[in-house]
Design an enzyme around this catalytic site. Structure first.
Site, mmCIF file in Angstrom:
data_model
loop_
_atom_site.group_PDB
_atom_site.id
_atom_site.type_symbol
_atom_site.label_atom_id
_atom_site.label_comp_id
_atom_site.label_asym_id
_atom_site.label_seq_id
_atom_site.Cartn_x
_atom_site.Cartn_y
_atom_site.Cartn_z
ATOM 1 C CE LYS A 350 9.452 7.123 111.272
ATOM 2 N NZ LYS A 350 9.852 7.376 109.867
ATOM 3 N NE ARG A 451 13.713 13.957 104.080
ATOM 4 C CZ ARG A 451 13.419 13.058 105.008
ATOM 5 N NH1 ARG A 451 14.017 11.874 104.975
ATOM 6 N NH2 ARG A 451 12.540 13.321 105.946
ATOM 7 C CD GLN A 503 11.014 15.604 111.159
ATOM 8 O OE1 GLN A 503 11.664 16.342 110.419
ATOM 9 N NE2 GLN A 503 10.713 14.366 110.833
ATOM 10 C CG ASP A 649 4.517 11.346 109.078
ATOM 11 O OD1 ASP A 649 5.027 12.062 108.190
ATOM 12 O OD2 ASP A 649 5.030 11.191 110.200
ATOM 13 C CE LYS A 676 6.392 14.972 106.727
ATOM 14 N NZ LYS A 676 6.824 14.792 108.142
ATOM 15 N NE ARG A 735 5.218 7.977 107.278
ATOM 16 C CZ ARG A 735 5.099 7.160 108.317
ATOM 17 N NH1 ARG A 735 4.263 6.142 108.253
ATOM 18 N NH2 ARG A 735 5.806 7.351 109.411
#
Length: 784
Positions: A350, A451, A503, A649, A676, A735
């Protein structure tokens, strides 16, 4: 027969058909003028939902009135307004646009004679609004305080009383035009009526309404009528209609509408429709020229953007996923199984998929991508660059062709850029957009808009970016001011990241491509380096000095071929699945093993998992390998903090592994997990406790008391259940959902996981692939 029609004998019949309604009706008497499709459908919906004590109608067609009374729909009806209107507190005009002024004259006379109160609510269902208001002003001089212009965006191919449907307005929009002269209670009552019959109410200025409808409704109808006329005028018209394909039938279906009604609408909204026609003519000439010039790239760009936009705006307006999954509330119903075997291919990475679109779009020349992940998040990034004028062909079985526009070739999107649920898309794009000449807005679905975004906005502001986040917590939507309005370019900075985050690092490096001077990011721990690697692959120099990563502004990117390896984050679920189950052996082919991403392998090996790598090679500048993992006797460990950013992750599924290990596992230094898609520490802890695992949440991690059994004579014993059964709430975090699916391999009873529709954000086809290797997951959409 007299003009007025009433029916006492139907009273008992009407009472039997009236629905039970604990709330009193909104109105004492509603008078519907015009029993065509819309008027009769609204009357039926009002009747079925108990919105009014009495319902009367006016229509020139007396047989329709008689039938409506016989059907129990009306209490009275007449072809003469004065016969039935007395005492009405709501009048609905469902007549052609050109007939509205005459009805206003009747209403004024009834008010002057005392048949109607001066504050009676007057509304309409016409598809133009300015002329309705002008007609009312002509008749009344001062607009009535009960006048509320409205327009239901609903219809059907058939017309007339017999075509009525009480459900015609369910889940359809109704536009209400607020007027400064209107009593607020009239607007509130009309809103309640439309909501009672299932419609979604929005407000709009009358002028804006007419301009919008000219483009979205009136122009398509005009074109449909015109196309049918064009084909009918051909000498071989019989063959044309005989062999017309589905596209012609679909497009021209609306030409079966009432010609008189559309004749009136086209004249009533003349100015806006002529403007829409002029604009359409320009686009038509443009596409004509592209075909003459055989400009394949430009034509593909136009067609691709149109196709994507058709789907995109529907998802954006409803905040729903891009992929064809029933919107919300899908569930997994999982029957415990204990063995997984086979060789499988995992979907593309991804993180790399995101970056291939971003850098390919900004490059000069064409970029061909293979292995692209066609999941929700990556599709959001793809759509954003299409919205900014980039021609992208595909995706087609993981293949994309990106026609780069160069470093300064992006164009402003005409709408906010919708990121769906993708935090990566929003945070990385913030860096790119902060350097562009134009203003932009980034938004997402309900989850993403909660977020934190200040972690990228704050350092970008240090570079000179003008970014406004929302609320006290600094969330999306993000409004970014273009450099043309700021007056100067971004400035390179040295930024010392408080927490290792790929990020944030990537956002600042991307912004640095346009900045004056050098942009340097110093990270406390190593984080994934896909951005640095891909910048180099596109020919942009990147300097890496330990944990200092730098770029100079003003360079260029050159398009090329990008092969996306399988995603190790997605592979992690199957690594743990094989490790915790009995008599299992699983091989995952050509998985990316970038050293900044292999924390999950390192941690599993520290837990004594049986993992081996083979066929190691490089694909598109990224190392890949086949990963084989077998049933293992896992042991609890204290997870080294330096590995945390390298497996950030993968921790949800590592928590499942820790639960199946012998002894305690301790995680620290993982505050990043709290921001997250969900607070993954808290949500995983809640789920583990639901399934019977003892765990303790700490400020920056989790302590898990593993329930594994010590192996005897070197034999793996993973037969003993670790988890019970139960309902798990994933909080729509992909997830979390997949991690508890893996837990089913050591469960004693069925596990039901709610909110699994977001699995498509990173791993489309997860359940099918899991079932292929021996798991038993049933996807339930019954609550969607």
């Amino acid at each position: 027969m007299s003009n007025a029609v009433s029916s006492q004998q139907n009273k008992q019949k009407n009472n039997k058909r009236s629905p039970l309604n604990v709330k009193p009706p909104l109105f004492k008497q509603v008078c519907v003028i015009g029993l065509g499709l819309i008027g009769a459908s609204l009357a039926q919906a009002i009747k079925d939902n108990g919105v009014s004590e009495r319902l009367v109608a006016v229509d020139r067609h007396v047989p329709s009135l008689e039938e409506a009374i016989q059907d129990g729909l009306l209490d009275a009806g007449s072809s003469v307004f004065d016969d039935v209107v007395s005492g009405s507190d709501l009048i609905v005009l469902a007549v052609p646009v050109q007939a509205v002024q005459a009805v206003f004259v009747d209403i004024k006379n009834a008010m002057d004679s005392g048949q109607l109160a001066t504050d009676c609510i007057i509304t309409d269902v016409c598809s133009t609004k300015v002329n309705i208001i002008e007609a009312a002003r002509t008749v009344f001089t001062s607009l009535p305080i009960g006048l509320v212009p409205a327009h239901p965006i609903a219809g059907a191919e058939n017309s007339g009383y017999h075509a009525r449907r009480a459900t015609l307005f369910v889940n359809h929009s109704v536009i209400i035009c607020n007027l400064p002269t209107t009593n607020l209670s009239a607007v509130a009552n009309l809103r309640q009526l439309w909501e009672a019959v299932g419609a979604m109410v929005m407000t709009m200025e009358a002028e804006h309404h007419d301009a919008i409808l000219a483009h979205t409704s009136h122009l398509p109808h005009l074109l449909a009528f015109n196309l049918v006329e064009q084909l009918a005028s051909h000498d071989d018209n019989l063959d044309m209609f005989r062999y017309a394909a589905g596209g012609f039938r679909d497009f021209t279906r609306i030409a079966a509408s009432d010609p008189k009604m559309w004749h009136d609408i086209f004249f009533a909204n003349q100015s806006a429709i002529v403007s829409a026609l002029d604009e359409y003519s320009v686009y038509l000439q443009d596409i004509r020229q592209l075909i003459i010039d055989k400009d394949s790239t430009a034509l593909m760009g136009l067609l691709g953007r149109a196709q994507a936009a058709r789907r995109h705006f529907g998802h954006m307006l409803a905040s729903t996923p891009y992929t064809d999954t029933p919107a919300m509330s899908a569930s997994y119903l999982i029957t415990p199984s204990n063995t997984v075997t086979g060789t499988i291919a995992i979907p593309g990475d991804k993180s790399i998929s995101h970056r291939s679109i971003m850098l390919g779009s900004l490059a000069t020349g064409v970029t061909n991508v293979t292995g692209f992940l066609e999941g929700e998040d990556a599709l959001a990034t793809l759509q954003a660059f299409r919205d900014m004028g980039v021609t992208i062909e595909g995706p087609d079985n993981g293949k994309l062709t990106i026609h780069g526009v160069g470093m300064n070739g992006l164009k402003p999107s005409k709408t906010p850029l919708y990121m769906g649920n993708s935090g990566t898309s929003m945070r990385l794009l913030a860096g790119i957009l902060a350097a562009q000449s134009f203003d932009s807005v980034l938004t997402g679905d309900t989850s993403l808009n909660k977020r934190p975004m200040e972690r990228v906005a704050a350092p970008l502001r240090q570079m000179g970016a003008v970014i406004q986040s929302t609320g006290h917590s600094g969330t999306a939507p993000l409004s970014i001011t273009g450099r043309d309005n700021v007056g100067k370019p971004l400035q390179g900075v040295d930024y010392d990241m408080p927490v290792a985050s790929a990020q944030v690092k990537s956002c600042l490096l991307l912004a640095g491509l346009w900045s004056e001077g050098t942009t340097t990011v110093i990270q406390p721990e190593v984080s994934r380096d896909h951005t640095e690697r891909m910048l180099s692959a596109f020919g942009y120099p990147v300097t890496v000095d330990g944990n200092r990563i730098s770029v100079e502004g003003g360079g260029t990117l050159t398009g090329g071929d990008i092969a996306v390896p399988a995603d190790i984050s997605s592979a992690a679920f199957f690594m743990v699945a094989a490790a915790i189950s009995q008599d299992s052996e699983l091989t995952l082919t050509q998985v990316g093993i970038n050293p900044t991403r292999t924390g999950v392998i390192d941690i599993l090996k520290l837990m004594q998992a049986d993992i081996s790598l083979s066929n190691e090679t490089h694909v598109g500048g990224e190392p890949v390998a086949d990963i084989t993992i077998r049933s293992s006797s896992l042991v609890g460990i204290e997870i080294p903090e330096y590995l945390v950013p390298l497996a950030i992750d993968e921790f949800p599924v590592l928590f499942v592994a820790a639960s199946c290990a012998q002894g305690r596992t301790v995680l620290t230094g993982a505050k990043e997990l709290r921001v997250k898609e969900s607070d993954r520490i808290a949500v995983m802890a809640d789920g583990l406790k639901t399934l019977g695992v003892d765990c303790t949440v700490t400020d920056d991690g989790l302590i898990i008391e593993g329930q594994g059994i010590q192996s005897q004579n070197g034999e793996v014993n993973n037969n003993q259940p670790v988890f019970g059964g139960g309902h798990i709430t994933s909080h729509h975090d992909h997830r979390i959902a997949m991690s508890f699916s893996v837990a089913s391999l050591r469960a004693s009873e069925q596990i039901i996981i709610e909110g699994v529709e977001t699995v498509n954000t990173s791993f489309p086809g997860f359940a099918e692939l899991a079932n292929q290797i021996g798991m038993s997951i049933q996807v339930d959409h019954s609550k969607a």
